[in-house]
Write an enzyme that holds these catalytic residues in place. Structure first.
Site, PDB file in Angstrom:
ATOM      1  N   HIS A 276     -11.628  22.685 -19.844  1.00  0.00           N
ATOM      2  CA  HIS A 276     -10.358  22.403 -19.183  1.00  0.00           C
ATOM      3  C   HIS A 276      -9.668  23.759 -19.030  1.00  0.00           C
ATOM      4  O   HIS A 276     -10.280  24.700 -18.512  1.00  0.00           O
ATOM      5  CB  HIS A 276      -9.519  21.376 -19.947  1.00  0.00           C
ATOM      6  CG  HIS A 276      -8.391  20.837 -19.123  1.00  0.00           C
ATOM      7  ND1 HIS A 276      -7.080  21.231 -19.314  1.00  0.00           N
ATOM      8  CD2 HIS A 276      -8.377  19.976 -18.079  1.00  0.00           C
ATOM      9  CE1 HIS A 276      -6.311  20.634 -18.423  1.00  0.00           C
ATOM     10  NE2 HIS A 276      -7.067  19.854 -17.655  1.00  0.00           N
TER      11      HIS A 276
ATOM     12  N   HIS B  45     -12.446  17.529  -9.114  1.00  0.00           N
ATOM     13  CA  HIS B  45     -11.124  17.634  -8.489  1.00  0.00           C
ATOM     14  C   HIS B  45     -10.811  19.111  -8.228  1.00  0.00           C
ATOM     15  O   HIS B  45     -10.045  19.739  -8.929  1.00  0.00           O
ATOM     16  CB  HIS B  45     -10.039  16.945  -9.316  1.00  0.00           C
ATOM     17  CG  HIS B  45      -9.932  17.361 -10.758  1.00  0.00           C
ATOM     18  ND1 HIS B  45     -10.977  17.299 -11.634  1.00  0.00           N
ATOM     19  CD2 HIS B  45      -8.881  17.856 -11.466  1.00  0.00           C
ATOM     20  CE1 HIS B  45     -10.583  17.731 -12.815  1.00  0.00           C
ATOM     21  NE2 HIS B  45      -9.315  18.082 -12.741  1.00  0.00           N
TER      22      HIS B  45
ATOM     23  N   ASP C 204      -5.887  10.574 -13.985  1.00  0.00           N
ATOM     24  CA  ASP C 204      -5.423  10.898 -15.338  1.00  0.00           C
ATOM     25  C   ASP C 204      -4.403   9.910 -15.872  1.00  0.00           C
ATOM     26  O   ASP C 204      -3.565  10.264 -16.705  1.00  0.00           O
ATOM     27  CB  ASP C 204      -4.827  12.312 -15.352  1.00  0.00           C
ATOM     28  CG  ASP C 204      -5.871  13.387 -15.565  1.00  0.00           C
ATOM     29  OD1 ASP C 204      -6.495  13.393 -16.639  1.00  0.00           O
ATOM     30  OD2 ASP C 204      -6.073  14.222 -14.663  1.00  0.00           O
TER      31      ASP C 204
ATOM     32  N   HIS D 193     -10.893  11.073  -9.298  1.00  0.00           N
ATOM     33  CA  HIS D 193     -10.476  11.548 -10.615  1.00  0.00           C
ATOM     34  C   HIS D 193      -9.039  11.107 -10.859  1.00  0.00           C
ATOM     35  O   HIS D 193      -8.151  11.367 -10.063  1.00  0.00           O
ATOM     36  CB  HIS D 193     -10.575  13.077 -10.647  1.00  0.00           C
ATOM     37  CG  HIS D 193     -10.119  13.683 -11.949  1.00  0.00           C
ATOM     38  ND1 HIS D 193     -10.969  13.888 -13.002  1.00  0.00           N
ATOM     39  CD2 HIS D 193      -8.900  14.106 -12.357  1.00  0.00           C
ATOM     40  CE1 HIS D 193     -10.300  14.435 -14.007  1.00  0.00           C
ATOM     41  NE2 HIS D 193      -9.036  14.573 -13.636  1.00  0.00           N
TER      42      HIS D 193
ATOM     43  N   GLU E 127     -12.558  15.120 -19.912  1.00  0.00           N
ATOM     44  CA  GLU E 127     -12.079  16.298 -19.195  1.00  0.00           C
ATOM     45  C   GLU E 127     -11.879  17.458 -20.175  1.00  0.00           C
ATOM     46  O   GLU E 127     -10.802  17.665 -20.713  1.00  0.00           O
ATOM     47  CB  GLU E 127     -10.782  15.983 -18.451  1.00  0.00           C
ATOM     48  CG  GLU E 127     -10.398  17.092 -17.492  1.00  0.00           C
ATOM     49  CD  GLU E 127      -9.242  16.730 -16.581  1.00  0.00           C
ATOM     50  OE1 GLU E 127      -8.968  17.510 -15.659  1.00  0.00           O
ATOM     51  OE2 GLU E 127      -8.621  15.681 -16.793  1.00  0.00           O
TER      52      GLU E 127
ATOM     53  N   HIS F  46     -12.398  23.157 -13.338  1.00  0.00           N
ATOM     54  CA  HIS F  46     -11.764  23.883 -14.450  1.00  0.00           C
ATOM     55  C   HIS F  46     -12.656  24.974 -15.022  1.00  0.00           C
ATOM     56  O   HIS F  46     -12.160  25.822 -15.781  1.00  0.00           O
ATOM     57  CB  HIS F  46     -11.305  22.957 -15.581  1.00  0.00           C
ATOM     58  CG  HIS F  46     -10.105  22.138 -15.253  1.00  0.00           C
ATOM     59  ND1 HIS F  46      -8.842  22.674 -15.170  1.00  0.00           N
ATOM     60  CD2 HIS F  46      -9.963  20.814 -14.992  1.00  0.00           C
ATOM     61  CE1 HIS F  46      -7.966  21.722 -14.872  1.00  0.00           C
ATOM     62  NE2 HIS F  46      -8.627  20.583 -14.750  1.00  0.00           N
TER      63      HIS F  46
ATOM     64  N   ASP G 266      -6.668  13.678  -8.258  1.00  0.00           N
ATOM     65  CA  ASP G 266      -6.027  14.130  -9.504  1.00  0.00           C
ATOM     66  C   ASP G 266      -4.670  13.473  -9.730  1.00  0.00           C
ATOM     67  O   ASP G 266      -3.790  14.064 -10.365  1.00  0.00           O
ATOM     68  CB  ASP G 266      -5.892  15.650  -9.546  1.00  0.00           C
ATOM     69  CG  ASP G 266      -5.740  16.196 -10.974  1.00  0.00           C
ATOM     70  OD1 ASP G 266      -6.078  15.482 -11.927  1.00  0.00           O
ATOM     71  OD2 ASP G 266      -5.277  17.345 -11.121  1.00  0.00           O
TER      72      ASP G 266
END
Length: 334
Positions: free
Chosen positions: A144, A211, A20, A18, A117, A190, A280
């Site tokens: 999230h 994650h 970002d 994962h 996400e 999440h 992450d």
């Protein structure tokens, strides 16, 4: 030695993770790729040079938009994030956009898979979900840090859609059903534990925590307790371990050893075949000493080898477990 093959084979093992980076591109460059050097950028945790140094052959890039966009412009903003991921992965010769488990397995480049996400991105619209799939999205986290009208977050940062005893509504179940039908991975990182339990009992396809780490090692609600891990085992899904210091050490003082403790614990509870790497990177600030960026994965592998993890187990964690789950999700679709 067999262990050395796992550590040093460049791009032979797909570390499916994962990531970002797209969020950072929006925050710092307004998604203008011409202003950003993806080959070498020390301001972020991810660039092509360090992906190669870390022997990374696969990334799940997250299209994430803030919870404050919910019920406003979340769909448009998500489209823009999908656009920047697609451009990044198709305009750089070292990268390749993939949409299938076979594509990820066969890629000789850094394979890019797109995820969303946060379920707020679909604005409670199954047609929007279907169109995201057409654009190449193959995974979506149901929440999230905010509730949606149909699923519950593990966080309580936003007042949106607070409720009791209804962690997955009928529409939430319809979202899961549609993701199963499309062949899209249901991501429960999440989500609240109650939402996760409901999904694990409802989904006909394996799910993943993309994650998240072990609650027994660090008692943060973003992590997964043993009873949920056991449900995940029954489901045939995957937990991909997060590296963020606050989630692995419950403090800012973390190292490679404490991250490996999460892998060891999950292995004891549900087996190495249910584990992947989530990391992450570029989604959080503050990673363990020795795991500061995407070039550092070999340090974790060396630590797990020192704890008697086998080459077969590590090959699963690095690549094969995710591919197995992804293929099962595709099989449910078919």
């Amino acid at each position: 030695m067999a262990s050395e093959k796992v550590v040093v084979a460049p791009l032979a093992i797909k570390m499916v993770l994962h990531n970002d980076l797209a969020l950072r591109l929006r925050m710092h460059f307004k998604n203008k790729l011409s202003n950003f050097s993806i080959h070498d950028n020390s301001n972020f945790a991810t660039d092509i040079r360090r992906l190669a140094a870390g022997h990374v052959g696969g990334q799940v890039f997250a299209a994430y938009v803030l919870c404050t966009a919910q019920d406003k412009d979340a769909v448009r903003l998500t489209l823009e994030q999908i656009d920047v991921i697609r451009r990044m992965c198709t305009e750089n010769p070292e990268m390749e956009l993939v949409t299938t488990a076979e594509g990820m397995r066969n890629s000789t480049k850094i394979a890019c898979l797109i995820s969303i996400e946060g379920g707020h991105s679909i604005d409670s619209s199954l047609p929007a979900l279907r169109m995201f799939y057409q654009l190449g999205v193959r995974s979506m986290a149901l929440t999230h840090n905010c509730n949606t009208p149909w699923a519950e977050s593990s966080a309580s940062l936003y007042p949106n859609y607070q409720r009791k005893n209804n962690s997955l509504t009928d529409f939430g179940k319809a979202v899961v059903n549609e993701m199963n039908r499309l062949g899209m991975l249901v991501d429960l990182s999440h989500s609240s534990w109650e939402t996760a339990r409901s999904v694990l009992k409802h989904s006909t396809a394996p799910v993943l925590f993309s994650h998240s780490s072990a609650y027994a090692i660090c008692n943060n609600v973003r992590n997964i307790p043993d009873d949920l891990l056991l449900l995940l085992k029954e489901n045939g899904g995957l937990i991909m371990v997060n590296f963020y210091s606050s989630f692995v050490a419950c403090s800012h003082n973390a190292n490679v050893s404490i991250v490996a403790d999460h892998f060891d614990h999950i292995k004891r509870v549900i087996g190495a075949e249910s584990i992947g790497i989530g990391a992450d990177y570029d989604g959080a600030q503050g990673f363990p000493k020795g795991l500061e960026d995407v070039s550092k994965y070999p340090a974790l592998i060396e630590e797990l080898i020192s704890r008697n993890w086998t080459e077969e187990e590590l090959a699963g964690v690095l690549r094969l477990n995710f591919l197995r789950v992804f293929q099962k999700v595709e099989k449910v679709r078919e």
